[in-house]
Design a protein around this motif. Sequence first.
Motif, PDB file in Angstrom:
ATOM      1  N   UNK A   1       0.840  -1.181   0.000  1.00  0.00           N
ATOM      2  CA  UNK A   1       0.000   0.000   0.000  1.00  0.00           C
ATOM      3  C   UNK A   1       0.882   1.240   0.000  1.00  0.00           C
ATOM      4  N   UNK A   2       0.308   2.365  -0.420  1.00  0.00           N
ATOM      5  CA  UNK A   2       1.082   3.594  -0.537  1.00  0.00           C
ATOM      6  C   UNK A   2       1.783   3.922   0.784  1.00  0.00           C
ATOM      7  N   UNK A   3       1.092   3.694   1.900  1.00  0.00           N
ATOM      8  CA  UNK A   3       1.625   4.087   3.207  1.00  0.00           C
ATOM      9  C   UNK A   3       2.894   3.333   3.586  1.00  0.00           C
ATOM     10  N   UNK A   4       3.167   2.205   2.931  1.00  0.00           N
ATOM     11  CA  UNK A   4       4.370   1.433   3.256  1.00  0.00           C
ATOM     12  C   UNK A   4       5.274   1.242   2.042  1.00  0.00           C
ATOM     13  N   UNK A   5       5.096   2.054   1.011  1.00  0.00           N
ATOM     14  CA  UNK A   5       5.836   1.833  -0.234  1.00  0.00           C
ATOM     15  C   UNK A   5       7.242   2.417  -0.203  1.00  0.00           C
ATOM     16  N   UNK A   6       7.536   3.297   0.731  1.00  0.00           N
ATOM     17  CA  UNK A   6       8.882   3.843   0.881  1.00  0.00           C
ATOM     18  C   UNK A   6       9.526   3.174   2.085  1.00  0.00           C
ATOM     19  N   UNK A   7      10.731   2.660   1.910  1.00  0.00           N
ATOM     20  CA  UNK A   7      11.394   1.856   2.947  1.00  0.00           C
ATOM     21  C   UNK A   7      10.497   0.702   3.376  1.00  0.00           C
ATOM     22  N   UNK A   8       9.951   0.015   2.388  1.00  0.00           N
ATOM     23  CA  UNK A   8       9.122  -1.138   2.692  1.00  0.00           C
ATOM     24  C   UNK A   8       9.956  -2.223   3.368  1.00  0.00           C
ATOM     25  N   UNK A   9       9.375  -2.887   4.354  1.00  0.00           N
ATOM     26  CA  UNK A   9      10.124  -3.851   5.161  1.00  0.00           C
ATOM     27  C   UNK A   9      10.745  -4.964   4.318  1.00  0.00           C
ATOM     28  N   UNK A  10       9.996  -5.520   3.376  1.00  0.00           N
ATOM     29  CA  UNK A  10      10.554  -6.606   2.563  1.00  0.00           C
ATOM     30  C   UNK A  10      11.595  -6.097   1.571  1.00  0.00           C
ATOM     31  N   UNK A  11      11.385  -4.910   1.017  1.00  0.00           N
ATOM     32  CA  UNK A  11      12.373  -4.352   0.090  1.00  0.00           C
ATOM     33  C   UNK A  11      13.711  -4.133   0.782  1.00  0.00           C
ATOM     34  N   UNK A  12      13.661  -3.694   2.038  1.00  0.00           N
ATOM     35  CA  UNK A  12      14.898  -3.457   2.788  1.00  0.00           C
ATOM     36  C   UNK A  12      15.696  -4.750   2.939  1.00  0.00           C
ATOM     37  N   UNK A  13      15.003  -5.846   3.213  1.00  0.00           N
ATOM     38  CA  UNK A  13      15.685  -7.131   3.413  1.00  0.00           C
ATOM     39  C   UNK A  13      16.194  -7.692   2.085  1.00  0.00           C
ATOM     40  N   UNK A  14      15.413  -7.537   1.029  1.00  0.00           N
ATOM     41  CA  UNK A  14      15.754  -8.128  -0.264  1.00  0.00           C
ATOM     42  C   UNK A  14      16.907  -7.394  -0.944  1.00  0.00           C
ATOM     43  N   UNK A  15      16.944  -6.077  -0.818  1.00  0.00           N
ATOM     44  CA  UNK A  15      17.897  -5.259  -1.572  1.00  0.00           C
ATOM     45  C   UNK A  15      19.337  -5.745  -1.473  1.00  0.00           C
ATOM     46  N   UNK A  16      19.910  -5.983  -0.275  1.00  0.00           N
ATOM     47  CA  UNK A  16      21.314  -6.410  -0.220  1.00  0.00           C
ATOM     48  C   UNK A  16      21.550  -7.820  -0.742  1.00  0.00           C
ATOM     49  N   UNK A  17      20.476  -8.568  -0.996  1.00  0.00           N
ATOM     50  CA  UNK A  17      20.619  -9.936  -1.512  1.00  0.00           C
ATOM     51  C   UNK A  17      20.623  -9.981  -3.038  1.00  0.00           C
ATOM     52  N   UNK A  18      20.371  -8.853  -3.681  1.00  0.00           N
ATOM     53  CA  UNK A  18      20.333  -8.804  -5.141  1.00  0.00           C
ATOM     54  C   UNK A  18      21.670  -8.308  -5.693  1.00  0.00           C
ATOM     55  N   UNK A  19      21.825  -8.436  -6.998  1.00  0.00           N
ATOM     56  CA  UNK A  19      23.014  -7.951  -7.695  1.00  0.00           C
ATOM     57  C   UNK A  19      23.108  -6.436  -7.519  1.00  0.00           C
ATOM     58  N   UNK A  20      24.123  -5.930  -6.825  1.00  0.00           N
ATOM     59  CA  UNK A  20      24.199  -4.487  -6.560  1.00  0.00           C
ATOM     60  C   UNK A  20      24.272  -3.644  -7.825  1.00  0.00           C
TER      61      UNK A  20
END
Length: 379
Positions: A263-282
């Motif tokens: 939802x819009x209210x959680x679209x910035x610094x979303x909890x799952x995005x924060x965890x996933x980001x360092x696991x992807x190709x930088x």
Amino acid sequence: MTTRRSFLGGATATGVAATLGGPPAGASAGGEDGIAPAPRRSRAHDAIVAVNRGMRAHYAALKSDLITRLSPVIVVQNDAKGGRFTLLHDGTRESLHPVGEVFELAKSVSHVPLGVYSIIAPHLSDKVPNLPGAERIDAHDLEMVAFRGAGSTGWVAPLQEYAATLTAARRQLEEAGIPPEMVVSCRQVLDGALGFIDVAVAAGSFDIKSFEDFSVRVYEGIRTNMKYAAEAQIAGVEGLLRRWRSRIGEEAWQDLYTVVLSQWATSVLNQNSIIIKPCMNPAKVATHLIDLPAAEPPSDPVFVALDNLARIVQDNIAAELVFPSDRAAADALKGPQDLLADEILDRLGAERADGAAHPASFGSGEACPFSRRGIPARG
């Protein structure tokens, strides 16, 4: 036979006729082709608009084909259980909830103050009270939320029903299999809410101050619950990503797309995005990790994610081919910026430089509240 000269002459005559309010002398109202000006204009409009309809049809066909080819993709639908994760890779598909149930239980109890607020909010006074932080309350927002007024008692029954729900949860805390510290924190939150409800129902009234006092008392318990929820989510998501990475292999993982729906209210610094980001190709995470806010959870989140991802992927290539001489325009087509944004900002800036009035301005001569910061310069 109509020549270019006679056509231009006819057009000029028509323009004169429109100015004077009637057809020119010796000319028919229908024009040389027998069609009145209004239908001719409508026909021209339809012919030109058909160009865009044709583009959209071909664009949709490309997107439809691309959706079936996108791989590997992880789609995350944020929900009360920490998120439903779906991996699509080479025609295979797996969906599951990787986060332990401690997350759901901790979040459930932590939402108690918001549940109480949702019941009483329409019955609050619409006047901002003299409290610490009162300047952070928008008076108009409060007026919109407190639409029933403080004189109504329609809050009593739903608040008592919610209290019964809270009481049932409190009785089961010891049986939930949660850490002892979390049992204590959950009890603190539930007891605080039940105390607020008892006092409010007995008095037949409440106010923002009494609700704020309740919120402050239970905040420590909420913070403890948030700690356990975060630990559960990190462990669950990272464990799943390691397993999926091993399954599809390093080469495929380097090109991973991830779409997180929220939802819009959680679209910035979303909890799952924060965890996933360092696991992807930088090198690719900036373009391959996509946060996609929506008003409500879609009925088919995987399709919605793939539909948007296909648009993004095909626009990434189109941008460099359609706008090879204008990097700013290419970047706009590749990203969330509207292609006309730059031009509109330029025009609004020019209007203010010329001192022209603008209907959205607050006061004469006030600068446009929007600036071009962050928008690449043309050329």
